[in-house]
Design an enzyme around this catalytic site. Sequence first.
Site, PDB file in Angstrom:
ATOM      1  N   GLU A 239       0.810  -1.218   0.000  1.00 51.66           N
ATOM      2  CA  GLU A 239       0.000   0.000   0.000  1.00 51.66           C
ATOM      3  C   GLU A 239       0.844   1.269   0.000  1.00 51.66           C
ATOM      4  OE1 GLU A 239      -3.015  -0.544   3.030  1.00 51.66           O
ATOM      5  OE2 GLU A 239      -3.600  -2.487   2.210  1.00 51.66           O
TER       6      GLU A 239
ATOM      7  N   ASP B 293     -12.032 -10.798  -1.153  1.00 51.87           N
ATOM      8  CA  ASP B 293     -13.355 -11.015  -0.576  1.00 51.87           C
ATOM      9  C   ASP B 293     -14.334 -10.123  -1.337  1.00 51.87           C
ATOM     10  OD1 ASP B 293     -12.551  -8.622   0.732  1.00 51.87           O
ATOM     11  OD2 ASP B 293     -12.338  -9.590   2.684  1.00 51.87           O
TER      12      ASP B 293
ATOM     13  N   ASN C 217       2.361  -5.670  -2.463  1.00 52.31           N
ATOM     14  CA  ASN C 217       0.940  -6.023  -2.320  1.00 52.31           C
ATOM     15  C   ASN C 217       0.086  -4.762  -2.159  1.00 52.31           C
ATOM     16  OD1 ASN C 217      -1.062  -8.110  -1.854  1.00 52.31           O
ATOM     17  ND2 ASN C 217      -1.021  -7.605   0.329  1.00 52.31           N
TER      18      ASN C 217
ATOM     19  N   HIS D  14     -10.089  -6.752  -2.568  1.00 53.54           N
ATOM     20  CA  HIS D  14     -11.214  -6.534  -1.642  1.00 53.54           C
ATOM     21  C   HIS D  14     -12.256  -5.745  -2.424  1.00 53.54           C
ATOM     22  CE1 HIS D  14      -8.959  -7.911   1.825  1.00 53.54           C
ATOM     23  NE2 HIS D  14      -7.961  -7.122   1.479  1.00 53.54           N
TER      24      HIS D  14
HETATM   25  C1  XIL Z   1      -6.963  -6.571   8.426  1.00 53.70           C
HETATM   26  C2  XIL Z   1      -7.284  -7.721   9.364  1.00 53.70           C
HETATM   27  O1  XIL Z   1      -8.106  -8.618   8.685  1.00 53.70           O
HETATM   28  C3  XIL Z   1      -7.937  -7.209  10.620  1.00 53.70           C
HETATM   29  O2  XIL Z   1      -8.097  -8.261  11.563  1.00 53.70           O
HETATM   30  C4  XIL Z   1      -7.108  -6.098  11.242  1.00 53.70           C
HETATM   31  O3  XIL Z   1      -7.784  -5.552  12.355  1.00 53.70           O
HETATM   32  C5  XIL Z   1      -6.840  -4.994  10.231  1.00 53.70           C
HETATM   33  O4  XIL Z   1      -6.223  -5.558   9.078  1.00 53.70           O
HETATM   34  N1  XIL Z   1      -5.507  -5.337   3.644  1.00 53.70           N
HETATM   35  C6  XIL Z   1      -4.476  -6.029   4.255  1.00 53.70           C
HETATM   36  C7  XIL Z   1      -4.716  -6.742   5.525  1.00 53.70           C
HETATM   37  O5  XIL Z   1      -3.393  -6.137   3.659  1.00 53.70           O
HETATM   38  O6  XIL Z   1      -3.575  -6.774   6.346  1.00 53.70           O
HETATM   39  C8  XIL Z   1      -5.894  -6.179   6.291  1.00 53.70           C
HETATM   40  O7  XIL Z   1      -6.164  -7.069   7.374  1.00 53.70           O
HETATM   41  C9  XIL Z   1      -7.093  -6.055   5.382  1.00 53.70           C
HETATM   42  C10 XIL Z   1      -6.800  -5.121   4.244  1.00 53.70           C
END
Ligand code: XIL
Length: 342
Positions: A151, A260, A192, A228
Amino acid sequence: MDWRSLATAAIFSCALALPAAAETLRALAQAANIRIGAAVDIPTLNKDPAYAQLLAREFNLLTPENALKFSVVHPQRDRYDFSQADALLAFAEAHHMQVNGHVLVWHQQLPDWLTQGHFSRDELKDILREHIQTLVTRYRGRIASWDVAAEAVAEDGRPRETFWSRGIGADYLALAFRWAHEADPQARLRYNDYGGEGGGAKSDGIYDLVADLRWQGVPISSVGLQMHVAIADAPRAADVRANMQRLAALGLEPDITEMDVMLKQPSNAAALRAQAGVYRDMLQACLAVAQCRSFSTWGATDRYSWIPEFFPGQGTALLFDEEYRPKPAYYSIRRALKASLP
Ligand code: XIL
């Protein structure tokens, strides 16, 4: 019903509840020569045997959801806590699964000792190198791939200004990859990000960033498309495929790392079908590009998912429902894997 049809019915219902070994996602993915993965929450893994069983049955790649994030694994400057990560490695190895390390340099989930420490540039470089090399060395030869950096690109495609870019300067990314590579020269090292899976400014920004790293000779081998998404904003499969192809042309392996598909709650049958279609399309994009080596979802069952907490009103985003039953999305993934086999 005579005993014969009763027995047939029993066998049939059993087969419905549990896919035969050759029909699990991990068996089909192996035949298709890709990895199928899920993010896993270790405290849940330790206390919910049904969750552990589901993961071991269907997946052959695991990413710790939080266990290797800076604030969890390195809570004080002179103290690391590997208890969760070690438990994950033991579980994965017992079930012949690969592990993806997540994540070495990211601007979130950082401990206060670090963000409030008023460190100089040289101190931050020392801290980051020590952090990266401690983690990667500990699991050398056991963690096959690492999300080294995440990111680092803003929505408009420009470099994101973060704790690390301010503290170290733009070269923190190249340094992170070089330090990780020194610690485990065999590991696949990944950049990523989210929101750049298809076309657009952010996708172009990510492309430019990783192309620049390649030209500098930085040891990066993969780009993670997090994926996502919601039904309405999912990228077009053709755009994802084209993006994967241009990354592959740079010599990089594009993986889907955190998929997801969130649905507005309460969801319904039509939404679940649409969700299945999005999962199928994105898996097919991966299957169409030889360099796409893995397809991972951010969790397995809707019982444990980050979506309801982070996107209020949204949920049911994964392949299995809250009772661990396969959803339409599961079957669409399974069909797409099967259809890809010779
Ligand atoms: C999220 C986790 O799922 C949560 O449990 C935590 O509180 C916050 O982070 N992108 C990513 C992940 O790369 O590390 C994130 O995970 C979700 C978004």
